[in-house]
Design an enzyme around this catalytic site. Structure first.
Site, short mmCIF file in Angstrom:
data_model
loop_
_atom_site.label_atom_id
_atom_site.label_comp_id
_atom_site.label_asym_id
_atom_site.label_seq_id
_atom_site.Cartn_x
_atom_site.Cartn_y
_atom_site.Cartn_z
CE LYS A 15 -2.39 -0.66 4.18
NZ LYS A 15 -2.12 -2.21 4.32
NE ARG A 90 -4.67 -1.84 9.57
CZ ARG A 90 -3.44 -0.86 8.48
NH1 ARG A 90 -4.03 0.73 8.31
NH2 ARG A 90 -2.25 -1.41 9.02
NE ARG A 125 6.84 -3.06 5.69
CZ ARG A 125 5.97 -2.94 6.09
NH1 ARG A 125 4.95 -2.52 4.98
NH2 ARG A 125 5.56 -3.07 7.43
NE ARG A 158 6.08 -0.31 10.21
CZ ARG A 158 4.79 -0.58 8.88
NH1 ARG A 158 4.70 -0.20 7.87
NH2 ARG A 158 3.48 -1.27 10.12
NE ARG A 169 1.72 -5.27 11.31
CZ ARG A 169 2.53 -5.13 10.73
NH1 ARG A 169 3.78 -5.32 10.94
NH2 ARG A 169 2.56 -4.48 9.84
P1 ADP Z 1 0.86 -2.55 7.93
O1 ADP Z 1 -0.53 -1.75 6.75
O2 ADP Z 1 2.20 -2.75 7.46
O3 ADP Z 1 0.62 -2.94 9.07
P2 ADP Z 1 0.40 0.65 8.35
O4 ADP Z 1 1.75 1.37 8.38
O5 ADP Z 1 -1.30 0.39 7.36
O6 ADP Z 1 0.84 -0.94 8.46
O7 ADP Z 1 0.12 0.09 10.14
C1 ADP Z 1 0.90 0.30 11.33
C2 ADP Z 1 -0.41 0.49 12.49
O8 ADP Z 1 -0.85 1.58 12.70
C3 ADP Z 1 -1.15 -0.81 12.02
O9 ADP Z 1 -0.91 -2.29 12.68
C4 ADP Z 1 -2.53 -0.30 13.39
O10 ADP Z 1 -1.81 -0.99 14.95
C5 ADP Z 1 -2.44 1.69 13.19
N1 ADP Z 1 -2.96 1.56 12.09
C6 ADP Z 1 -2.79 2.19 11.30
N2 ADP Z 1 -4.42 2.83 10.70
C7 ADP Z 1 -4.97 2.02 11.40
C8 ADP Z 1 -6.25 2.65 11.29
N3 ADP Z 1 -7.27 2.96 10.23
N4 ADP Z 1 -7.61 1.96 12.54
C9 ADP Z 1 -6.46 1.48 13.15
N5 ADP Z 1 -5.21 1.33 13.34
C10 ADP Z 1 -5.03 1.56 12.66
#
Ligand code: ADP
Ligand code: ZN
Length: 211
Positions: A15, A90, A125, A158, A169
């Protein structure tokens, strides 16, 4: 051209990479909720203190908090000409909140990647803290403590890319986020993208779907 976009997909689905490319090509405002949250943690703001634990565990931040964040970002001037939401919504309630707040969406791009590929990508990553490049340790044979191929900065892993957190996750993704595929398909907004090919080809497929 469709300019109000959501990028939907699993952790490790690509993404962030695709959102960056899209934002640049079409001058869209890239809103990465993960980045917003990680920045808050780095800056030790009030929000950062609230979410630090949640992020390192790999859990989801509560919907109400996320909805406030996204509303704040979408009311910025740069969002008026088009935006790409990367990491939001999400959960189904988050998607409903967009609707309730009058946010129109033109297309939802779903990056489809098989689970075993995701695990491999997330484990390999690395990110550059300076220029924000995302590097896959396997494909570019970058070792731990390797240098960024773009700017030479020491690459970092990360904090939530540990084995335990990766599995968690993914589990949360399939339980809470995956239902959004049907949600948006039923509304005629979903476009399926094969995310299991090189980034350039994924990007081409996305661009074809938008023009
Ligand atoms: P990835 O898709 O690799 O898990 P992101 O950078 O999109 O990484 O998100 C990292 C973390 O941020 C998630 O694991 C979550 O804890 C939090 N997060 C991000 N966006 C949301 C969301 N829309 N709702 C709830 N938690 C979120
Ligand atoms: Zn770099």
């Amino acid at each position: 051209m469709f300019r109000r976009l959501i990028l939907l997909g699993p952790p490790g689905g690509g993404k962030g990479t695709q959102a960056g490319l899209l934002a640049e090509k079409y001058s869209l405002y890239h809103i990465s909720t993960g980045e917003v949250l990680r920045r808050a943690v780095r800056e030790e703001s009030e929000l950062g203190r609230k979410v630090e634990e949640i992020l390192s565990r790999g859990d989801l931040v509560p919907d109400e908090l996320m909805v406030d964040i996204i509303k704040e970002n979408l009311t910025e001037d740069r969002a008026t000409d088009g935006f790409i939401l990367d990491g939001f919504p999400r959960t189904v309630p988050q998607a409903q909140a967009l609707k309730e707040n009058g946010v129109e969406i033109d297309r939802v791009l779903f990056l489809d990647v098989p689970r075993d590929v995701l695990v491999k990508r997330l484990k390999g990553r690395r990110e550059c803290p300076s220029c924000k490049s995302i590097i896959n340790a396997e494909s570019s044979s970058v070792l731990d403590d390797g240098a960024c191929p773009q700017c030479g900065e020491k690459l970092e892993r990360r904090e939530d890319d540990t084995e335990e957190t990766i599995n968690k996750r993914l589990e949360i993704y399939f339980r809470r986020t995956h239902p959004l595929i049907d949600f948006y398909r039923q509304r005629g907004l979903l476009v399926d993208i094969d995310g299991d090919q090189n980034p350039e080809m994924v990007f081409q497929e996305i661009c074809d779907a938008l023009e």
